[in-house]
Design a protein around this motif. Structure first.
Motif, PDB file in Angstrom:
ATOM      1  N   TYR A  74       0.684  -1.065  -0.012  1.00 53.32           N
ATOM      2  CA  TYR A  74      -0.047  -0.141  -0.038  1.00 53.32           C
ATOM      3  C   TYR A  74       0.782   1.348  -0.087  1.00 53.32           C
ATOM      4  O   TYR A  74       1.943   1.385   0.607  1.00 53.32           O
ATOM      5  CB  TYR A  74      -0.802   0.050   1.225  1.00 53.32           C
ATOM      6  CG  TYR A  74      -1.910  -0.986   1.325  1.00 53.32           C
ATOM      7  CD1 TYR A  74      -3.336  -0.743   0.847  1.00 53.32           C
ATOM      8  CD2 TYR A  74      -1.463  -2.444   1.712  1.00 53.32           C
ATOM      9  CE1 TYR A  74      -4.350  -1.817   1.003  1.00 53.32           C
ATOM     10  CE2 TYR A  74      -2.570  -3.175   1.654  1.00 53.32           C
ATOM     11  CZ  TYR A  74      -3.945  -3.006   1.426  1.00 53.32           C
ATOM     12  OH  TYR A  74      -4.794  -3.845   1.677  1.00 53.32           O
ATOM     13  N   THR A  75       0.461   2.614  -0.447  1.00 58.23           N
ATOM     14  CA  THR A  75       0.706   3.604  -0.287  1.00 58.23           C
ATOM     15  C   THR A  75      -0.154   4.384   0.700  1.00 58.23           C
ATOM     16  O   THR A  75      -1.275   4.032   1.087  1.00 58.23           O
ATOM     17  CB  THR A  75       0.962   4.565  -1.465  1.00 58.23           C
ATOM     18  OG1 THR A  75      -0.329   4.587  -2.427  1.00 58.23           O
ATOM     19  CG2 THR A  75       2.027   3.781  -2.677  1.00 58.23           C
ATOM     20  N   TRP A  76       0.442   5.387   1.139  1.00 56.76           N
ATOM     21  CA  TRP A  76      -0.241   5.869   2.270  1.00 56.76           C
ATOM     22  C   TRP A  76      -0.415   7.416   2.271  1.00 56.76           C
ATOM     23  O   TRP A  76       0.726   8.096   1.554  1.00 56.76           O
ATOM     24  CB  TRP A  76       0.145   5.696   3.821  1.00 56.76           C
ATOM     25  CG  TRP A  76       1.418   5.748   4.022  1.00 56.76           C
ATOM     26  CD1 TRP A  76       2.507   4.914   3.604  1.00 56.76           C
ATOM     27  CD2 TRP A  76       2.377   7.092   4.282  1.00 56.76           C
ATOM     28  NE1 TRP A  76       3.806   5.370   4.092  1.00 56.76           N
ATOM     29  CE2 TRP A  76       3.647   6.691   4.335  1.00 56.76           C
ATOM     30  CE3 TRP A  76       1.881   8.191   4.614  1.00 56.76           C
ATOM     31  CZ2 TRP A  76       4.522   7.655   4.701  1.00 56.76           C
ATOM     32  CZ3 TRP A  76       2.727   9.203   4.886  1.00 56.76           C
ATOM     33  CH2 TRP A  76       4.327   8.735   4.944  1.00 56.76           C
ATOM     34  N   HIS A  84     -10.882  14.521   2.975  1.00 55.11           N
ATOM     35  CA  HIS A  84     -11.543  14.520   1.708  1.00 55.11           C
ATOM     36  C   HIS A  84     -12.343  13.277   1.656  1.00 55.11           C
ATOM     37  O   HIS A  84     -11.877  11.963   1.578  1.00 55.11           O
ATOM     38  CB  HIS A  84     -10.760  14.538   0.458  1.00 55.11           C
ATOM     39  CG  HIS A  84     -10.015  15.965   0.534  1.00 55.11           C
ATOM     40  ND1 HIS A  84     -10.687  17.328   0.364  1.00 55.11           N
ATOM     41  CD2 HIS A  84      -8.924  16.167   1.036  1.00 55.11           C
ATOM     42  CE1 HIS A  84      -9.786  18.184   0.405  1.00 55.11           C
ATOM     43  NE2 HIS A  84      -8.673  17.549   0.551  1.00 55.11           N
ATOM     44  N   GLY A  85     -13.734  13.321   1.596  1.00 54.19           N
ATOM     45  CA  GLY A  85     -14.411  12.319   1.703  1.00 54.19           C
ATOM     46  C   GLY A  85     -14.970  11.610   0.098  1.00 54.19           C
ATOM     47  O   GLY A  85     -14.549  12.106  -0.912  1.00 54.19           O
ATOM     48  N   ALA A 101      -5.059   4.612   3.208  1.00 64.33           N
ATOM     49  CA  ALA A 101      -3.987   3.738   2.377  1.00 64.33           C
ATOM     50  C   ALA A 101      -4.487   3.392   1.083  1.00 64.33           C
ATOM     51  O   ALA A 101      -5.816   3.226   0.928  1.00 64.33           O
ATOM     52  CB  ALA A 101      -3.876   2.403   3.158  1.00 64.33           C
ATOM     53  N   PHE A 102      -3.727   3.420   0.039  1.00 62.24           N
ATOM     54  CA  PHE A 102      -4.202   3.243  -1.403  1.00 62.24           C
ATOM     55  C   PHE A 102      -3.503   1.765  -2.093  1.00 62.24           C
ATOM     56  O   PHE A 102      -2.312   1.432  -1.680  1.00 62.24           O
ATOM     57  CB  PHE A 102      -3.815   4.203  -2.275  1.00 62.24           C
ATOM     58  CG  PHE A 102      -4.313   5.571  -1.781  1.00 62.24           C
ATOM     59  CD1 PHE A 102      -5.510   6.186  -2.437  1.00 62.24           C
ATOM     60  CD2 PHE A 102      -3.773   6.237  -0.853  1.00 62.24           C
ATOM     61  CE1 PHE A 102      -6.051   7.250  -2.229  1.00 62.24           C
ATOM     62  CE2 PHE A 102      -4.380   7.410  -0.536  1.00 62.24           C
ATOM     63  CZ  PHE A 102      -5.401   8.059  -1.155  1.00 62.24           C
ATOM     64  N   LYS A 106      -6.347   3.514  -6.108  1.00 62.51           N
ATOM     65  CA  LYS A 106      -7.589   3.191  -5.331  1.00 62.51           C
ATOM     66  C   LYS A 106      -7.535   3.470  -3.820  1.00 62.51           C
ATOM     67  O   LYS A 106      -6.745   2.539  -3.301  1.00 62.51           O
ATOM     68  CB  LYS A 106      -8.130   1.735  -5.721  1.00 62.51           C
ATOM     69  CG  LYS A 106      -9.527   1.776  -5.384  1.00 62.51           C
ATOM     70  CD  LYS A 106     -10.081   0.324  -5.543  1.00 62.51           C
ATOM     71  CE  LYS A 106     -11.411  -0.095  -5.113  1.00 62.51           C
ATOM     72  NZ  LYS A 106     -11.773  -1.385  -4.812  1.00 62.51           N
ATOM     73  N   LEU A 107      -8.477   4.168  -3.187  1.00 62.80           N
ATOM     74  CA  LEU A 107      -8.376   4.184  -1.879  1.00 62.80           C
ATOM     75  C   LEU A 107      -9.006   2.812  -1.370  1.00 62.80           C
ATOM     76  O   LEU A 107      -9.918   2.416  -1.737  1.00 62.80           O
ATOM     77  CB  LEU A 107      -9.546   5.443  -1.354  1.00 62.80           C
ATOM     78  CG  LEU A 107      -9.549   5.519   0.164  1.00 62.80           C
ATOM     79  CD1 LEU A 107      -8.340   5.976   0.766  1.00 62.80           C
ATOM     80  CD2 LEU A 107     -10.720   6.622   0.286  1.00 62.80           C
TER      81      LEU A 107
END
Length: 140
Positions: A74-76, A84-85, A101-102, A106-107
């Motif tokens: 994951y990236t973060w 941001h929702g 985390a992505f 994609k979230l």
């Protein structure tokens, strides 16, 4: 700041393992439930029966938590105050820290409210370890 003992216990229960290294912080397992448990530090040359016993609880630093997220692919992103929702909540404003985390672009997981950056990152790592499919995990 330091990770809360409650989050550290949850990470351990979710399967987060650690080879003890000098400089790691932990709480002795038998003292973790005390009102104010004493935080210990692992020193050079002390391991095995002195540090890192099965019942002891590792207190990872923020950088160690983020390394664990990254190690799982994951990236973060992290920040304070504003999150941001998604389409149903364009912007949420809350006091405290957030972490996302992505996987690719994609979230995958989000903690929208935590008292410390460590607890925010730990909340995301917990969701990853538990393979929680929840879009938004709210921490305390």
């Amino acid at each position: 700041m330091m990770l809360s003992i409650e989050k550290a216990k949850a990470l351990k229960e979710a399967g987060l393992l650690r080879e003890w290294e000098p400089g790691d912080f932990f709480v002795l397992g038998w003292g973790a439930d005390e009102a104010e448990p004493e935080v210990q530090v692992c020193h050079e040359g002390h391991s095995g029966r002195f540090y890192g016993d099965e019942e002891d609880i590792w207190l990872p630093s923020l950088s160690q938590l983020l390394e664990e997220i990254k190690a799982r692919g994951y990236t973060w992103e992290m920040g304070t105050g504003m999150v941001h929702g998604g389409p149903l909540d364009p912007v949420m404003r809350q006091a405290g820290y957030w972490c996302e985390a992505f996987l690719g672009n994609k979230l995958a997981h989000r903690v929208t409210r935590a008292e410390t950056p460590e607890d925010a990152a730990a909340g995301v790592l917990l969701a990853i370890l538990r393979r929680d499919e929840t879009y938004c995990a709210v921490g305390k």
